[in-house]
Design a protein around this motif. Structure first.
Motif, mmCIF file in Angstrom:
data_model
loop_
_atom_site.group_PDB
_atom_site.id
_atom_site.type_symbol
_atom_site.label_atom_id
_atom_site.label_comp_id
_atom_site.label_asym_id
_atom_site.label_seq_id
_atom_site.Cartn_x
_atom_site.Cartn_y
_atom_site.Cartn_z
ATOM 1 N N UNK A 156 0.907 -1.296 0.662
ATOM 2 C CA UNK A 156 0.263 0.153 -0.036
ATOM 3 C C UNK A 156 0.898 1.102 0.437
ATOM 4 N N UNK A 157 1.810 1.486 0.452
ATOM 5 C CA UNK A 157 3.120 2.239 0.965
ATOM 6 C C UNK A 157 3.542 2.280 -0.316
ATOM 7 N N UNK A 158 3.919 1.682 -1.114
ATOM 8 C CA UNK A 158 4.293 1.658 -2.904
ATOM 9 C C UNK A 158 2.881 2.071 -3.808
ATOM 10 N N UNK A 159 1.875 2.212 -3.019
ATOM 11 C CA UNK A 159 0.621 2.559 -4.243
ATOM 12 C C UNK A 159 0.218 1.953 -4.645
ATOM 13 N N UNK A 160 -0.284 0.529 -4.716
ATOM 14 C CA UNK A 160 0.092 -0.929 -5.281
ATOM 15 C C UNK A 160 -0.955 -1.272 -5.058
ATOM 16 N N UNK A 161 -2.336 -2.363 -5.321
ATOM 17 C CA UNK A 161 -2.978 -2.730 -4.895
ATOM 18 C C UNK A 161 -2.660 -4.695 -4.568
ATOM 19 N N UNK A 162 -3.003 -5.034 -3.357
ATOM 20 C CA UNK A 162 -1.570 -5.912 -3.052
ATOM 21 C C UNK A 162 -3.247 -7.116 -3.443
ATOM 22 N N UNK A 163 -2.558 -8.396 -3.945
ATOM 23 C CA UNK A 163 -3.449 -9.791 -4.431
ATOM 24 C C UNK A 163 -3.313 -10.766 -3.229
ATOM 25 N N UNK B 35 -5.722 -15.911 0.430
ATOM 26 C CA UNK B 35 -5.948 -15.951 2.068
ATOM 27 C C UNK B 35 -7.419 -15.943 1.966
ATOM 28 N N UNK B 36 -8.080 -16.820 2.426
ATOM 29 C CA UNK B 36 -9.639 -16.257 2.238
ATOM 30 C C UNK B 36 -9.916 -15.779 3.584
ATOM 31 N N UNK B 37 -8.667 -16.328 4.430
ATOM 32 C CA UNK B 37 -9.421 -15.287 5.722
ATOM 33 C C UNK B 37 -8.771 -14.071 6.800
ATOM 34 N N UNK B 38 -8.250 -13.794 5.858
ATOM 35 C CA UNK B 38 -7.441 -12.033 5.899
ATOM 36 C C UNK B 38 -8.035 -11.193 6.405
ATOM 37 N N UNK B 39 -9.797 -11.462 5.797
ATOM 38 C CA UNK B 39 -10.781 -10.339 6.289
ATOM 39 C C UNK B 39 -11.255 -10.366 7.596
ATOM 40 N N UNK B 40 -10.457 -11.445 8.748
ATOM 41 C CA UNK B 40 -11.006 -11.832 10.072
ATOM 42 C C UNK B 40 -10.222 -11.479 10.746
ATOM 43 N N UNK B 41 -8.950 -10.984 10.160
ATOM 44 C CA UNK B 41 -8.237 -11.113 11.222
ATOM 45 C C UNK B 41 -7.328 -9.404 11.622
ATOM 46 N N UNK B 42 -7.746 -8.825 12.726
ATOM 47 C CA UNK B 42 -7.669 -7.123 13.127
ATOM 48 C C UNK B 42 -6.386 -6.281 12.075
ATOM 49 N N UNK B 43 -4.796 -7.660 12.949
ATOM 50 C CA UNK B 43 -3.931 -6.523 12.746
ATOM 51 C C UNK B 43 -3.602 -6.567 11.120
ATOM 52 N N UNK B 44 -4.141 -7.467 10.485
ATOM 53 C CA UNK B 44 -3.838 -7.453 8.507
ATOM 54 C C UNK B 44 -5.487 -6.408 8.286
ATOM 55 N N UNK B 45 -6.521 -6.229 9.094
ATOM 56 C CA UNK B 45 -7.370 -4.919 8.152
ATOM 57 C C UNK B 45 -7.001 -4.062 9.172
ATOM 58 N N UNK B 46 -6.325 -3.514 9.925
ATOM 59 C CA UNK B 46 -5.621 -2.673 10.649
ATOM 60 C C UNK B 46 -4.768 -2.273 9.752
ATOM 61 N N UNK C 178 -4.754 -2.632 6.118
ATOM 62 C CA UNK C 178 -5.085 -2.352 4.746
ATOM 63 C C UNK C 178 -5.697 -0.880 4.727
ATOM 64 N N UNK C 179 -6.930 -0.523 6.587
ATOM 65 C CA UNK C 179 -7.059 0.464 6.931
ATOM 66 C C UNK C 179 -6.582 2.342 6.646
ATOM 67 N N UNK C 180 -4.936 1.491 6.748
ATOM 68 C CA UNK C 180 -3.916 2.912 6.600
ATOM 69 C C UNK C 180 -3.733 3.627 5.066
#
Length: 77
Positions: A25-32, A35-46, A48-50
């Protein structure tokens, strides 16, 4: 497109998700991810929020992520 191994060449499998997400995200990329569980993990959602870019989840597990992207690119042209 960049592969995680290009950025974290030593040991990409052990890079925490929130680290590579924040880097991309810092590079301006849209990550792919596949991992279907990524949306349930608070630290990973955090991580993304940045950023302002989306994270794309590619669900078909029997293809490598690079093959999925190539397939979508050729279908769009």
């Amino acid at each position: 497109m960049r592969h995680l191994g290009e950025v974290y060449a030593d040991d990409e499998q052990h890079v925490p998700d929130e680290e590579w997400i924040a880097h991309g995200l810092g590079q301006g990329w849209a990550p792919l991810t596949q991992d279907e569980r990524i949306r349930y993990r608070a630290h990973e959602r955090g991580a993304l929020a940045d950023g302002d870019q989306p994270l794309f989840y590619l669900s078909k597990k029997d293809l490598l992520i690079v093959d999925k992207v190539r397939g979508q690119s050729s279908a769009a042209t």
